[in-house]
Scaffold this motif. Structure first.
Motif, PDB file in Angstrom:
ATOM      1  N   ILE A 124       1.076  -1.245   0.166  1.00  7.67           N
ATOM      2  CA  ILE A 124      -0.033  -0.057   0.097  1.00  7.67           C
ATOM      3  C   ILE A 124       0.756   1.202  -0.106  1.00  7.67           C
ATOM      4  N   LEU A 125       1.980   1.364   0.667  1.00  6.45           N
ATOM      5  CA  LEU A 125       2.674   2.468   0.953  1.00  6.45           C
ATOM      6  C   LEU A 125       3.799   2.659  -0.361  1.00  6.45           C
ATOM      7  N   LEU A 126       3.981   1.370  -1.154  1.00  7.65           N
ATOM      8  CA  LEU A 126       4.951   1.772  -2.126  1.00  7.65           C
ATOM      9  C   LEU A 126       4.399   1.589  -3.820  1.00  7.65           C
ATOM     10  N   SER A 127       2.950   1.408  -3.581  1.00  8.89           N
ATOM     11  CA  SER A 127       2.345   1.181  -4.841  1.00  8.89           C
ATOM     12  C   SER A 127       2.194   2.339  -5.732  1.00  8.89           C
ATOM     13  N   GLY A 128       2.319   3.611  -5.111  1.00  9.77           N
ATOM     14  CA  GLY A 128       2.256   4.699  -5.620  1.00  9.77           C
ATOM     15  C   GLY A 128       3.663   4.994  -6.327  1.00  9.77           C
ATOM     16  N   LEU A 129       4.591   4.338  -5.854  1.00  7.94           N
ATOM     17  CA  LEU A 129       6.060   4.533  -6.546  1.00  7.94           C
ATOM     18  C   LEU A 129       5.979   3.704  -7.800  1.00  7.94           C
ATOM     19  N   ALA A 209      -2.871  -2.833 -16.475  1.00  5.58           N
ATOM     20  CA  ALA A 209      -3.400  -2.484 -15.164  1.00  5.58           C
ATOM     21  C   ALA A 209      -3.896  -1.064 -14.994  1.00  5.58           C
ATOM     22  N   GLU A 210      -5.150  -1.013 -14.601  1.00  4.95           N
ATOM     23  CA  GLU A 210      -6.034   0.302 -14.568  1.00  4.95           C
ATOM     24  C   GLU A 210      -5.105   1.155 -13.846  1.00  4.95           C
ATOM     25  N   GLU A 211      -5.440   2.571 -13.908  1.00  3.42           N
ATOM     26  CA  GLU A 211      -4.748   3.692 -12.921  1.00  3.42           C
ATOM     27  C   GLU A 211      -5.649   3.524 -11.661  1.00  3.42           C
ATOM     28  N   VAL A 212      -5.009   3.625 -10.544  1.00  2.32           N
ATOM     29  CA  VAL A 212      -5.534   3.445  -9.231  1.00  2.32           C
ATOM     30  C   VAL A 212      -5.549   5.044  -8.510  1.00  2.32           C
ATOM     31  N   ILE A 213      -6.706   5.489  -8.090  1.00  2.00           N
ATOM     32  CA  ILE A 213      -6.671   6.748  -7.486  1.00  2.00           C
ATOM     33  C   ILE A 213      -6.747   6.553  -6.017  1.00  2.00           C
ATOM     34  N   PRO A 217      -2.949  10.456  -0.970  1.00  2.00           N
ATOM     35  CA  PRO A 217      -1.610  10.068  -1.620  1.00  2.00           C
ATOM     36  C   PRO A 217      -0.703   9.582  -0.624  1.00  2.00           C
ATOM     37  N   ALA A 218       0.148   8.550  -1.096  1.00  2.00           N
ATOM     38  CA  ALA A 218       0.992   7.767  -0.196  1.00  2.00           C
ATOM     39  C   ALA A 218       2.238   8.601   0.284  1.00  2.00           C
ATOM     40  N   GLU A 219       2.618   9.706  -0.618  1.00  2.00           N
ATOM     41  CA  GLU A 219       3.515  10.547  -0.135  1.00  2.00           C
ATOM     42  C   GLU A 219       3.339  11.956  -0.411  1.00  2.00           C
ATOM     43  N   PRO A 220       2.705  12.905   0.645  1.00  2.00           N
ATOM     44  CA  PRO A 220       2.137  14.055   0.456  1.00  2.00           C
ATOM     45  C   PRO A 220       3.229  14.902  -0.267  1.00  2.00           C
TER      46      PRO A 220
END
Length: 445
Positions: A124-129, A209-213, A217-220
């Motif tokens: 969850i934390l790093l999926s934004g990366l 893979a679809e875009e996940v919103i 945000p994982a990293e403000p």
């Protein structure tokens, strides 16, 4: 009291009972394990006072060793996550590996972060990366997500101080060999990660893979990340200290101070204190909230692990040990059969009820009464047993595993695509561990 093959039948039925209670009737693993304790006790004709004492001693004995370690391991993980330290580690590894090796880099990030942080939280934390890198055209998003997910999964099941391997080591009496287990886990992780890099790229290229919103945000944007040194130090400090203790034991060197700080409890405590000092938030009240959250994170792990210890205590109170000693001789072929059986039991439990940690706890609880009969006296033998348990607990992650759904949801892959890629890869990871266990035993033991 019941003995012989009828006793084995009762134990087999207790495993089936645990699987049914957790997977079909959705009972919490803690309750399922306690129910299994009473089932074994009643079915084998165990004296009632002996049954109660076995449950109490099994639960308390394991908590005495693992309780504080899990709590302070959770403290390291929560402070690393909340402070942005995990994200700093991620950025640093990508910068060091370069753009041409993004898939290996993100897999390595997952492997490093999952040592102190649970794999669910880590993804969850790093999926934004992974999202950012795919948007920049660095690699296919599905490939990045698979590499991250399997990298996290590798160390989650193989390398202490993650709770599963810690609990397994404690249950089978290998707590004194934790350094050997860490080193063995690291050696096993390298070929496993290399294999996952290949399959992540190969399987991910055909998945959209679809875009996940995310809701948050994982990293403000305004978050100031700690330095890489501050972020990585609480992670490597306990590992280094425990490794020092292992080296001293191998060399036959006795030093009271080094023996003290290399003790797993002290080493992970020092790591937690370091995390709280180097990764502390702006206010003391917020720091207290982070610590409370770490306690909440460790709670479910502790009660499941304790219940597994209780189950192991009940099994120890049966004549199982004496029967196994008569039924199974040692020898290399017998030991290899034991390793394969350990792997298979953990794999069946994992596949049936979903939780890797529960599978490791239950399997190691079953082994607690058998290990003393095998005549093992080398640290590597115990380390390979923990690896076999961890490898089985990898095999496989599918629809009944919460981590499967975290990977699917936060990667944007459909459940079908996640099943034919991530689930397949977890099976490959587990079987690779089994092969490595057998080869290591044949070559080194």
């Amino acid at each position: 009291m019941l003995t012989g093959y009828p006793l084995l039948l009762v134990i087999a039925l207790s495993i089936v009972l645990i699987i049914l209670l957790t997977s079909k009737w959705k009972l919490h693993p803690f309750l399922a394990l306690i129910v299994a304790c009473f089932f074994v006790g009643f079915a084998t004709g165990m004296p009632l006072r002996t049954l109660v004492t076995a449950i109490e001693d099994g639960f308390g004995g394991l908590m005495r060793y693992i309780g504080i370690i899990v709590i302070f391991g959770s403290v390291i993980g929560v402070f690393l996550e909340k402070s942005g330290g995990a994200m700093r580690i991620a950025h640093k590894i990508i910068a060091l590996t370069g753009e041409g090796k993004i898939i290996p880099a993100i897999s390595l990030i997952g492997a490093v972060v999952s040592v102190p942080v649970f794999c669910d939280s880590g993804f969850i934390l790093l999926s934004g990366l992974a999202d950012k890198l795919s948007q920049l055209g660095k690699a296919n998003k599905a490939s990045l997500s698979l590499a991250l997910a399997t990298g996290l999964y590798t160390t989650h099941t193989l390398i202490p101080p993650t709770p599963g391997p810690i609990a397994a080591a404690g249950n089978i009496g290998a707590s004194g060999y934790l350094g050997t287990i860490i080193i063995t886990g690291l050696c096993f992780a390298i070929p496993i990660l290399i294999i996952t890099w290949f399959f992540s790229k190969r399987l991910g290229k055909n998945i959209t893979a679809e875009e996940v919103i995310p809701d948050e945000p994982a990293e403000p944007e305004n978050q100031v990340l700690p330095s890489f040194t501050k972020a990585i130090f609480p992670v490597v400090l306990p590992i280094i200290l425990i490794a020092i203790g292992t080296i001293l034991n191998f060399a036959g060197i006795e030093n009271e101070i080094l023996d003290f700080i290399s003790n797993p409890l002290v080493a992970i405590f020092l790591g937690a204190i370091t995390a709280m000092l180097l990764l502390k938030p702006k206010t003391g009240s917020q720091s207290s909230k982070w610590f409370v959250e770490a306690i909440k994170v460790s709670g479910p792990i502790l009660i499941i692990t304790g219940a597994g210890g209780a189950f192991g205590g009940v099994l120890k109170a049966t004549p199982l040990k004496d029967f196994i000693a008569q039924w199974m001789s040692g020898g290399n072929s017998g030991d290899l059969l034991i390793l394969a059986s350990i792997f298979l039991i953990a794999a069946v439990l994992k596949t049936a009820q979903g939780s890797s940690t529960s599978a490791m706890v239950i399997t190691s609880s079953l082994l607690a009464s058998i290990i003393p009969t095998l005549g093992w006296d080398q640290p590597l033998q115990f380390a390979l047993a923990v690896m076999a348990i961890g490898g089985g607990a990898m095999t496989v992650s599918h629809f009944n595993d919460s981590y499967f759904w975290v990977v699917s949801q936060f990667s944007g892959m459909s459940a079908k695509d996640t099943n034919r890629s991530f689930s397949l890869m977890t099976g490959i990871q587990g079987l690779t561990v089994l092969v490595l266990c057998v080869l290591s035993w044949v070559i080194f033991v």
